[in-house]
Design an enzyme around this catalytic site. Structure first.
Site: not given
Ligand code: PLP
Length: 410
Positions: A227, A269-270, A307, A311, A337, A365
Protein backbone atom coordinates in the site's frame (compact mmCIF):
# COMPACT_ATOMS: atom_id res chain seq x y z
CA UNK A 1 18.99 13.79 -23.83
CA UNK A 2 16.64 12.40 -21.18
CA UNK A 3 14.27 14.51 -19.11
CA UNK A 4 13.82 12.86 -15.70
CA UNK A 5 10.11 13.54 -15.98
CA UNK A 6 9.58 12.50 -19.59
CA UNK A 7 12.25 9.99 -20.51
CA UNK A 8 12.96 9.31 -24.15
CA UNK A 9 15.23 6.42 -23.24
CA UNK A 10 15.63 3.86 -20.47
CA UNK A 11 19.07 2.50 -19.66
CA UNK A 12 20.11 4.13 -22.93
CA UNK A 13 17.55 2.17 -24.95
CA UNK A 14 15.37 4.64 -26.83
CA UNK A 15 11.62 4.29 -26.40
CA UNK A 16 11.21 5.16 -30.09
CA UNK A 17 13.31 2.16 -31.05
CA UNK A 18 11.20 -0.10 -28.84
CA UNK A 19 8.02 1.10 -30.55
CA UNK A 20 9.67 0.52 -33.92
CA UNK A 21 10.92 -2.95 -33.08
CA UNK A 22 7.92 -4.28 -31.15
CA UNK A 23 5.08 -2.11 -32.45
CA UNK A 24 2.43 -0.29 -30.41
CA UNK A 25 0.76 -0.45 -28.00
CA UNK A 26 3.60 -1.85 -25.94
CA UNK A 27 4.33 -2.02 -22.21
CA UNK A 28 7.95 -1.30 -21.34
CA UNK A 29 9.53 -1.94 -17.93
CA UNK A 30 12.77 -0.66 -16.49
CA UNK A 31 14.21 -3.64 -14.59
CA UNK A 32 16.81 -1.50 -12.87
CA UNK A 33 14.10 0.67 -11.34
CA UNK A 34 12.38 -2.40 -9.86
CA UNK A 35 15.61 -3.63 -8.30
CA UNK A 36 16.37 -0.15 -6.94
CA UNK A 37 12.92 0.08 -5.34
CA UNK A 38 13.56 -3.25 -3.62
CA UNK A 39 16.95 -2.02 -2.41
CA UNK A 40 15.40 1.17 -1.04
CA UNK A 41 12.94 -0.88 1.02
CA UNK A 42 15.71 -3.16 2.27
CA UNK A 43 17.63 -0.04 3.36
CA UNK A 44 14.57 1.55 5.00
CA UNK A 45 13.99 -1.56 7.14
CA UNK A 46 17.66 -2.35 7.76
CA UNK A 47 17.24 -2.75 11.53
CA UNK A 48 14.71 -5.61 11.34
CA UNK A 49 14.74 -9.06 9.69
CA UNK A 50 12.76 -7.88 6.65
CA UNK A 51 11.15 -10.10 4.05
CA UNK A 52 9.56 -8.54 1.01
CA UNK A 53 6.71 -10.50 -0.53
CA UNK A 54 6.11 -8.75 -3.83
CA UNK A 55 2.36 -8.52 -4.58
CA UNK A 56 2.30 -10.51 -7.81
CA UNK A 57 -1.10 -9.14 -8.77
CA UNK A 58 0.48 -5.79 -9.67
CA UNK A 59 2.50 -7.24 -12.57
CA UNK A 60 2.74 -10.98 -12.91
CA UNK A 61 4.99 -11.47 -15.92
CA UNK A 62 7.32 -14.40 -15.21
CA UNK A 63 10.42 -12.44 -16.22
CA UNK A 64 9.52 -9.67 -13.77
CA UNK A 65 9.06 -12.29 -11.06
CA UNK A 66 12.46 -13.75 -11.95
CA UNK A 67 13.94 -10.32 -11.40
CA UNK A 68 12.35 -10.16 -7.94
CA UNK A 69 13.64 -13.66 -7.22
CA UNK A 70 17.15 -12.53 -8.17
CA UNK A 71 17.03 -9.96 -5.36
CA UNK A 72 16.44 -12.76 -2.84
CA UNK A 73 12.90 -11.70 -1.95
CA UNK A 74 9.61 -13.62 -2.17
CA UNK A 75 6.07 -13.08 -3.42
CA UNK A 76 2.49 -12.80 -2.27
CA UNK A 77 -0.01 -14.56 -4.53
CA UNK A 78 -3.76 -13.99 -4.44
CA UNK A 79 -4.81 -16.90 -6.65
CA UNK A 80 -3.58 -20.42 -7.20
CA UNK A 81 -2.63 -19.33 -10.71
CA UNK A 82 -0.34 -16.67 -9.27
CA UNK A 83 1.16 -19.34 -7.02
CA UNK A 84 1.87 -21.48 -10.08
CA UNK A 85 3.30 -18.55 -12.04
CA UNK A 86 5.55 -17.79 -9.07
CA UNK A 87 6.82 -21.36 -9.06
CA UNK A 88 7.47 -21.18 -12.79
CA UNK A 89 9.57 -18.10 -12.09
CA UNK A 90 11.69 -20.19 -9.73
CA UNK A 91 10.30 -19.31 -6.31
CA UNK A 92 10.39 -22.12 -3.76
CA UNK A 93 7.03 -22.87 -2.18
CA UNK A 94 8.46 -21.56 1.08
CA UNK A 95 9.03 -18.13 -0.50
CA UNK A 96 5.39 -17.76 -1.51
CA UNK A 97 2.57 -16.50 0.66
CA UNK A 98 -0.92 -17.32 -0.65
CA UNK A 99 -3.50 -14.71 0.37
CA UNK A 100 -6.84 -15.91 -0.98
CA UNK A 101 -10.05 -14.00 -0.67
CA UNK A 102 -13.06 -16.24 -0.24
CA UNK A 103 -11.85 -18.91 -2.67
CA UNK A 104 -13.02 -22.47 -3.08
CA UNK A 105 -11.37 -24.68 -0.45
CA UNK A 106 -9.97 -26.89 -3.22
CA UNK A 107 -7.67 -24.03 -4.15
CA UNK A 108 -6.41 -23.80 -0.58
CA UNK A 109 -5.75 -27.54 -0.57
CA UNK A 110 -3.83 -27.21 -3.81
CA UNK A 111 -1.64 -24.51 -2.27
CA UNK A 112 -1.00 -26.65 0.82
CA UNK A 113 -0.10 -29.62 -1.37
CA UNK A 114 2.43 -27.42 -3.16
CA UNK A 115 3.87 -26.49 0.24
CA UNK A 116 2.76 -22.84 0.13
CA UNK A 117 1.74 -20.96 3.27
CA UNK A 118 -1.92 -19.96 3.33
CA UNK A 119 -3.23 -16.72 4.77
CA UNK A 120 -6.60 -17.62 6.32
CA UNK A 121 -9.14 -14.89 5.63
CA UNK A 122 -12.37 -16.09 7.24
CA UNK A 123 -13.52 -18.06 10.26
CA UNK A 124 -15.17 -20.49 7.88
CA UNK A 125 -11.86 -21.12 6.09
CA UNK A 126 -10.16 -21.54 9.47
CA UNK A 127 -12.73 -24.20 10.35
CA UNK A 128 -12.21 -26.09 7.07
CA UNK A 129 -8.45 -25.75 7.35
CA UNK A 130 -8.37 -26.85 10.99
CA UNK A 131 -10.70 -29.80 10.40
CA UNK A 132 -8.49 -31.12 7.58
CA UNK A 133 -4.98 -30.29 8.74
CA UNK A 134 -5.25 -29.76 12.51
CA UNK A 135 -1.81 -28.66 13.69
CA UNK A 136 0.12 -30.31 10.85
CA UNK A 137 0.25 -27.34 8.44
CA UNK A 138 1.44 -23.91 9.58
CA UNK A 139 -0.70 -20.96 8.51
CA UNK A 140 -1.12 -17.21 8.74
CA UNK A 141 -4.26 -15.24 9.63
CA UNK A 142 -5.38 -12.14 7.76
CA UNK A 143 -6.74 -9.69 10.29
CA UNK A 144 -9.04 -6.86 9.31
CA UNK A 145 -7.73 -4.07 11.55
CA UNK A 146 -10.75 -1.75 11.11
CA UNK A 147 -8.59 1.04 9.72
CA UNK A 148 -9.92 3.30 6.99
CA UNK A 149 -7.00 4.19 4.76
CA UNK A 150 -6.12 4.28 1.08
CA UNK A 151 -6.24 6.50 -1.98
CA UNK A 152 -9.97 5.93 -2.63
CA UNK A 153 -12.88 3.75 -1.52
CA UNK A 154 -12.12 0.94 -3.99
CA UNK A 155 -8.62 0.45 -2.63
CA UNK A 156 -9.45 0.85 1.07
CA UNK A 157 -9.65 -2.73 2.23
CA UNK A 158 -8.93 -2.77 5.97
CA UNK A 159 -12.03 -1.04 7.31
CA UNK A 160 -14.96 -2.54 9.18
CA UNK A 161 -17.19 -2.77 6.09
CA UNK A 162 -14.54 -4.47 3.93
CA UNK A 163 -14.83 -8.09 2.80
CA UNK A 164 -11.14 -8.73 3.51
CA UNK A 165 -9.68 -10.55 6.48
CA UNK A 166 -11.19 -11.46 9.83
CA UNK A 167 -12.34 -8.58 11.99
CA UNK A 168 -10.04 -7.83 14.88
CA UNK A 169 -13.20 -7.73 16.99
CA UNK A 170 -13.58 -11.45 16.28
CA UNK A 171 -10.25 -12.29 17.92
CA UNK A 172 -11.91 -14.42 20.66
CA UNK A 173 -13.62 -16.48 17.95
CA UNK A 174 -10.36 -16.81 16.03
CA UNK A 175 -8.65 -18.06 19.17
CA UNK A 176 -11.45 -20.56 19.82
CA UNK A 177 -11.01 -22.09 16.35
CA UNK A 178 -7.22 -22.16 16.70
CA UNK A 179 -7.60 -23.91 20.05
CA UNK A 180 -10.28 -26.32 18.80
CA UNK A 181 -8.09 -27.67 15.97
CA UNK A 182 -4.68 -26.79 17.42
CA UNK A 183 -3.90 -24.86 14.21
CA UNK A 184 -0.28 -23.74 14.12
CA UNK A 185 -0.43 -20.00 13.46
CA UNK A 186 3.00 -18.69 12.51
CA UNK A 187 2.03 -15.31 11.07
CA UNK A 188 -0.48 -12.50 11.38
CA UNK A 189 -1.21 -10.27 8.40
CA UNK A 190 -2.93 -7.00 7.59
CA UNK A 191 -3.27 -5.10 4.33
CA UNK A 192 -5.08 -1.85 4.89
CA UNK A 193 -5.23 -0.47 1.36
CA UNK A 194 -3.28 1.14 -1.45
CA UNK A 195 -1.81 4.61 -1.93
CA UNK A 196 -1.29 5.13 1.80
CA UNK A 197 0.86 8.17 2.36
CA UNK A 198 0.99 8.45 6.10
CA UNK A 199 3.49 6.48 8.22
CA UNK A 200 1.03 6.70 11.12
CA UNK A 201 -1.37 4.36 9.28
CA UNK A 202 1.29 1.63 9.18
CA UNK A 203 2.03 2.24 12.85
CA UNK A 204 -1.64 2.03 13.70
CA UNK A 205 -1.89 -1.25 11.78
CA UNK A 206 1.24 -2.43 13.58
CA UNK A 207 -0.34 -1.75 16.95
CA UNK A 208 -3.31 -3.94 16.02
CA UNK A 209 -0.91 -6.72 15.00
CA UNK A 210 1.27 -6.31 18.11
CA UNK A 211 -1.68 -6.55 20.44
CA UNK A 212 -3.20 -9.55 18.69
CA UNK A 213 0.21 -11.26 18.42
CA UNK A 214 0.43 -11.68 22.20
CA UNK A 215 -2.27 -14.36 21.92
CA UNK A 216 -0.26 -16.44 19.41
CA UNK A 217 2.82 -18.09 20.93
CA UNK A 218 4.19 -19.73 17.75
CA UNK A 219 4.60 -16.67 15.52
CA UNK A 220 7.50 -16.38 13.09
CA UNK A 221 6.46 -13.17 11.33
CA UNK A 222 4.10 -10.22 11.23
CA UNK A 223 3.04 -9.10 7.75
CA UNK A 224 2.21 -5.40 7.34
CA UNK A 225 0.89 -5.77 3.75
CA UNK A 226 1.59 -3.27 0.99
CA UNK A 227 0.00 0.00 0.00
CA UNK A 228 2.94 2.40 -0.24
CA UNK A 229 2.14 5.36 -2.47
CA UNK A 230 4.29 6.42 -5.39
CA UNK A 231 4.29 9.75 -7.25
CA UNK A 232 2.07 9.93 -10.32
CA UNK A 233 3.31 13.31 -11.51
CA UNK A 234 6.03 15.81 -10.70
CA UNK A 235 5.48 17.13 -7.17
CA UNK A 236 3.00 14.37 -6.26
CA UNK A 237 3.65 13.15 -2.69
CA UNK A 238 4.92 9.61 -2.20
CA UNK A 239 5.11 7.56 1.00
CA UNK A 240 8.29 8.49 2.80
CA UNK A 241 9.70 4.97 3.08
CA UNK A 242 12.58 6.04 5.25
CA UNK A 243 10.11 7.42 7.77
CA UNK A 244 7.86 4.35 7.56
CA UNK A 245 10.88 2.04 7.81
CA UNK A 246 12.37 3.84 10.79
CA UNK A 247 9.13 4.23 12.74
CA UNK A 248 7.67 0.81 12.01
CA UNK A 249 11.01 -0.95 12.65
CA UNK A 250 11.43 0.82 16.00
CA UNK A 251 7.92 -0.14 17.08
CA UNK A 252 8.46 -3.69 15.80
CA UNK A 253 11.75 -4.13 17.68
CA UNK A 254 10.08 -2.88 20.84
CA UNK A 255 7.24 -5.34 20.30
CA UNK A 256 9.69 -8.24 19.77
CA UNK A 257 11.28 -7.48 23.16
CA UNK A 258 7.86 -7.74 24.74
CA UNK A 259 6.96 -10.86 22.77
CA UNK A 260 10.20 -12.43 23.92
CA UNK A 261 11.48 -13.45 20.50
CA UNK A 262 12.77 -11.80 17.35
CA UNK A 263 10.21 -12.21 14.57
CA UNK A 264 10.48 -11.41 10.86
CA UNK A 265 8.76 -8.32 9.52
CA UNK A 266 7.08 -8.92 6.17
CA UNK A 267 5.76 -6.34 3.71
CA UNK A 268 3.90 -6.91 0.44
CA UNK A 269 4.49 -3.97 -1.87
CA UNK A 270 3.04 -4.11 -5.37
CA UNK A 271 2.78 -0.61 -6.75
CA UNK A 272 5.91 0.60 -4.95
CA UNK A 273 8.06 -1.95 -6.76
CA UNK A 274 6.70 -1.77 -10.28
CA UNK A 275 4.48 1.28 -10.91
CA UNK A 276 7.17 3.75 -11.92
CA UNK A 277 9.16 1.14 -13.81
CA UNK A 278 6.41 0.84 -16.43
CA UNK A 279 5.56 2.83 -19.55
CA UNK A 280 2.76 2.20 -22.01
CA UNK A 281 3.67 3.46 -25.49
CA UNK A 282 0.73 4.08 -27.78
CA UNK A 283 0.25 5.70 -31.18
CA UNK A 284 -2.02 8.65 -31.86
CA UNK A 285 -4.47 7.35 -34.45
CA UNK A 286 -6.63 10.46 -34.77
CA UNK A 287 -6.60 14.09 -33.69
CA UNK A 288 -10.21 15.19 -33.54
CA UNK A 289 -11.17 18.82 -33.09
CA UNK A 290 -14.68 19.55 -31.88
CA UNK A 291 -16.12 23.02 -31.27
CA UNK A 292 -15.16 22.61 -27.57
CA UNK A 293 -12.24 20.21 -27.31
CA UNK A 294 -9.46 18.42 -29.03
CA UNK A 295 -9.35 14.66 -28.63
CA UNK A 296 -6.36 12.49 -29.36
CA UNK A 297 -7.48 8.95 -30.09
CA UNK A 298 -4.87 6.25 -29.47
CA UNK A 299 -4.44 2.58 -30.41
CA UNK A 300 -5.20 1.47 -26.86
CA UNK A 301 -7.89 1.99 -24.24
CA UNK A 302 -9.43 0.74 -21.02
CA UNK A 303 -8.74 -2.80 -22.22
CA UNK A 304 -5.02 -2.13 -21.65
CA UNK A 305 -5.02 0.49 -18.90
CA UNK A 306 -8.21 0.52 -16.85
CA UNK A 307 -6.91 2.47 -13.85
CA UNK A 308 -8.15 5.91 -15.01
CA UNK A 309 -11.66 4.50 -15.40
CA UNK A 310 -11.60 2.11 -12.43
CA UNK A 311 -9.94 4.34 -9.84
CA UNK A 312 -9.98 7.81 -11.41
CA UNK A 313 -6.23 7.34 -11.49
CA UNK A 314 -4.00 10.02 -12.97
CA UNK A 315 -1.41 8.73 -15.44
CA UNK A 316 0.98 11.31 -16.76
CA UNK A 317 1.31 11.21 -20.54
CA UNK A 318 3.71 12.88 -22.95
CA UNK A 319 4.42 13.17 -26.63
CA UNK A 320 7.53 11.16 -27.40
CA UNK A 321 7.62 12.07 -31.09
CA UNK A 322 7.39 15.83 -30.78
CA UNK A 323 8.68 16.78 -27.32
CA UNK A 324 9.47 20.37 -28.30
CA UNK A 325 6.05 21.01 -29.86
CA UNK A 326 3.86 23.87 -28.68
CA UNK A 327 1.84 22.73 -25.62
CA UNK A 328 -1.91 22.41 -26.27
CA UNK A 329 -4.82 20.98 -24.26
CA UNK A 330 -6.04 17.50 -25.20
CA UNK A 331 -8.28 14.72 -24.00
CA UNK A 332 -6.46 11.46 -24.68
CA UNK A 333 -9.05 8.78 -25.35
CA UNK A 334 -8.97 5.09 -26.17
CA UNK A 335 -10.41 3.16 -29.12
CA UNK A 336 -12.88 1.18 -27.01
CA UNK A 337 -16.59 1.63 -27.57
CA UNK A 338 -17.01 3.16 -24.09
CA UNK A 339 -15.99 6.53 -22.76
CA UNK A 340 -12.42 5.53 -22.01
CA UNK A 341 -10.69 8.80 -21.28
CA UNK A 342 -7.15 7.85 -20.40
CA UNK A 343 -6.00 11.42 -19.71
CA UNK A 344 -8.38 14.35 -19.36
CA UNK A 345 -7.57 17.93 -20.21
CA UNK A 346 -3.78 17.59 -20.43
CA UNK A 347 -1.25 19.97 -21.91
CA UNK A 348 0.75 17.94 -24.43
CA UNK A 349 3.37 19.03 -26.91
CA UNK A 350 1.35 19.47 -30.12
CA UNK A 351 0.15 16.03 -31.28
CA UNK A 352 -0.17 14.86 -34.88
CA UNK A 353 -1.61 11.60 -36.14
CA UNK A 354 1.13 8.95 -35.92
CA UNK A 355 2.91 10.48 -32.92
CA UNK A 356 3.94 8.16 -30.10
CA UNK A 357 2.52 9.01 -26.69
CA UNK A 358 3.83 7.51 -23.47
CA UNK A 359 1.78 6.82 -20.33
CA UNK A 360 3.77 6.71 -17.13
CA UNK A 361 3.33 4.67 -13.93
CA UNK A 362 2.03 1.89 -16.13
CA UNK A 363 3.91 -0.95 -14.42
CA UNK A 364 1.44 -1.70 -11.64
CA UNK A 365 -2.09 -2.89 -12.38
CA UNK A 366 -1.63 -2.10 -16.08
CA UNK A 367 -1.33 -5.29 -18.11
CA UNK A 368 -2.32 -7.35 -15.07
CA UNK A 369 -5.80 -5.76 -15.17
CA UNK A 370 -6.05 -5.82 -18.98
CA UNK A 371 -8.78 -7.59 -20.92
CA UNK A 372 -9.94 -8.50 -24.40
CA UNK A 373 -12.96 -6.20 -24.22
CA UNK A 374 -14.22 -5.17 -27.67
CA UNK A 375 -12.39 -8.29 -28.88
CA UNK A 376 -9.14 -6.39 -28.81
CA UNK A 377 -5.71 -7.95 -28.39
CA UNK A 378 -3.40 -7.42 -25.45
CA UNK A 379 -0.14 -5.58 -26.12
CA UNK A 380 3.41 -6.90 -26.04
CA UNK A 381 5.62 -6.44 -22.96
CA UNK A 382 9.28 -5.52 -23.07
CA UNK A 383 11.74 -5.56 -20.18
CA UNK A 384 14.81 -3.41 -20.31
CA UNK A 385 17.50 -5.22 -18.40
CA UNK A 386 21.24 -4.68 -18.44
CA UNK A 387 20.91 -2.11 -21.19
CA UNK A 388 18.97 -4.34 -23.59
CA UNK A 389 15.32 -4.59 -24.59
CA UNK A 390 13.90 -8.08 -24.10
CA UNK A 391 10.48 -9.15 -25.35
CA UNK A 392 8.82 -10.77 -22.30
CA UNK A 393 5.32 -11.24 -23.72
CA UNK A 394 4.33 -11.49 -27.34
CA UNK A 395 1.55 -9.28 -28.62
CA UNK A 396 -1.65 -11.32 -28.77
CA UNK A 397 -2.88 -12.44 -32.15
CA UNK A 398 -6.38 -13.00 -33.46
CA UNK A 399 -6.01 -16.75 -32.93
CA UNK A 400 -5.38 -16.16 -29.20
CA UNK A 401 -8.68 -14.39 -28.98
CA UNK A 402 -10.77 -17.22 -30.36
CA UNK A 403 -8.75 -20.28 -29.40
CA UNK A 404 -11.05 -21.33 -26.54
CA UNK A 405 -14.30 -20.70 -28.34
CA UNK A 406 -16.27 -23.76 -29.28
CA UNK A 407 -18.21 -23.08 -32.43
CA UNK A 408 -21.32 -25.21 -32.60
CA UNK A 409 -23.26 -26.16 -35.67
CA UNK A 410 -26.35 -23.96 -35.91
N1 PLP B 1 -1.12 -7.38 -0.40
C1 PLP B 1 -2.41 -7.64 -0.66
C2 PLP B 1 -3.07 -8.73 0.10
C3 PLP B 1 -3.10 -6.92 -1.63
O1 PLP B 1 -4.39 -7.17 -1.88
C4 PLP B 1 -2.42 -5.90 -2.34
C5 PLP B 1 -3.11 -5.07 -3.35
O2 PLP B 1 -4.22 -4.72 -3.30
C6 PLP B 1 -1.08 -5.65 -2.06
C7 PLP B 1 -0.45 -6.40 -1.07
C8 PLP B 1 -0.28 -4.61 -2.77
O3 PLP B 1 -0.78 -3.33 -2.68
P1 PLP B 1 0.03 -2.13 -3.33
O4 PLP B 1 0.18 -2.44 -4.78
O5 PLP B 1 -0.82 -0.94 -3.09
O6 PLP B 1 1.34 -2.07 -2.64
Amino acid sequence: MTSPHHPIQIQEVSLQSIAQEFGTPVYVYDGEKIVNQIKSLQAAFATVPLKIKYATKALSNISILKLVKKTGEGIDAVSIEEVRIGMLAGFEASEIMYTPSGVNFKEVQEAVELGVMVNLDSISLMEDFGALYGGTVAACIRINPHIMAGGNAKISVGHSQSKFGISIQQLPEILDVVEKYKIKIVGLHIHTGSDILDAEVFLKGGNVLFEAAMSFPDLKFLDFGGGFKVAYKAGDPATDMEEVGTKVSAAFNEFCEKYGRKLELWIEPGKFLVSESGYLIVEATVVKNTPQLTFVGVDSGLNHLIRPMMYDAFHDVYNLSNPAGEPKPYHVVGYICETDTLAKDRMLASVSKGDLLVFKNAGAYGISMSSNYNSRLRPAEVLIWEGKAHLIRKREEFEDLIKNQVVIAI
